[in-house]
Design an enzyme around this catalytic site. Sequence first.
Site, mmCIF file in Angstrom:
data_model
loop_
_atom_site.group_PDB
_atom_site.id
_atom_site.type_symbol
_atom_site.label_atom_id
_atom_site.label_comp_id
_atom_site.label_asym_id
_atom_site.label_seq_id
_atom_site.Cartn_x
_atom_site.Cartn_y
_atom_site.Cartn_z
ATOM 1 N N CYS A 4 -33.167 -57.449 -39.782
ATOM 2 C CA CYS A 4 -32.708 -56.075 -39.569
ATOM 3 C C CYS A 4 -33.829 -55.083 -39.835
ATOM 4 C CB CYS A 4 -31.580 -55.731 -40.531
ATOM 5 S SG CYS A 4 -30.194 -56.861 -40.543
ATOM 6 N N CYS A 5 -33.817 -54.020 -39.084
ATOM 7 C CA CYS A 5 -34.588 -52.815 -39.392
ATOM 8 C C CYS A 5 -33.803 -51.651 -38.793
ATOM 9 C CB CYS A 5 -36.035 -52.901 -38.896
ATOM 10 S SG CYS A 5 -36.268 -52.859 -37.111
ATOM 11 N N TRP A 6 -34.326 -50.450 -38.901
ATOM 12 C CA TRP A 6 -33.549 -49.274 -38.509
ATOM 13 C C TRP A 6 -33.042 -49.365 -37.077
ATOM 14 C CZ3 TRP A 6 -30.656 -46.301 -41.010
ATOM 15 C CH2 TRP A 6 -30.266 -45.048 -40.547
ATOM 16 N N LEU A 33 -29.916 -51.307 -37.923
ATOM 17 C CA LEU A 33 -29.096 -50.719 -38.989
ATOM 18 C C LEU A 33 -28.538 -49.352 -38.605
ATOM 19 C CD1 LEU A 33 -31.421 -51.647 -41.984
ATOM 20 C CD2 LEU A 33 -29.249 -52.743 -41.372
#
Length: 154
Positions: A64-66, A108
């Site tokens: 996950c990342c932004w 995210l």
Amino acid sequence: MRISVSSDMDEPLARLLVAELRGRGHDVVTHGALRAGDDPRWAVCSEAAAREVASGASDQAVVCCWTGTGASIAANKVPGVRAALCTDAYTADGARRWNDANVLVIGLRLTSEPLLKEILDAWFAADAGSDADDRENVAHIERLDVSRGAGRTG
């Protein structure tokens, strides 16, 4: 199933992801902001989770990342990894069936709790398909991994 999970941010959705996977009976190994003292940079923690899949230490990973874009790019640099950024259940199903994806990528920013659960349901319900064209495409990707590695000079 052993699943490596990474996130560059200790966000409520990332914590929910870990709890949801554990609640489904998976053995979860965390990386990045989800693990005290770990390097939280998206490139580093996504690579770490992807390497565990490539080595066989984990069966799959969720990174996950932004936006999910950076995590996807980093994971896909690891030979043997087929990471898919999935924004809905249909994409998650297709990534598993048509692409034999072994790393799920979640952004995210826009993924809600209900959507995350739908994506996970679809991801885990689907298996790699047996269609000859799909299998050949996956084999082609695997050959790209080998040729990319052979072209490196250190």
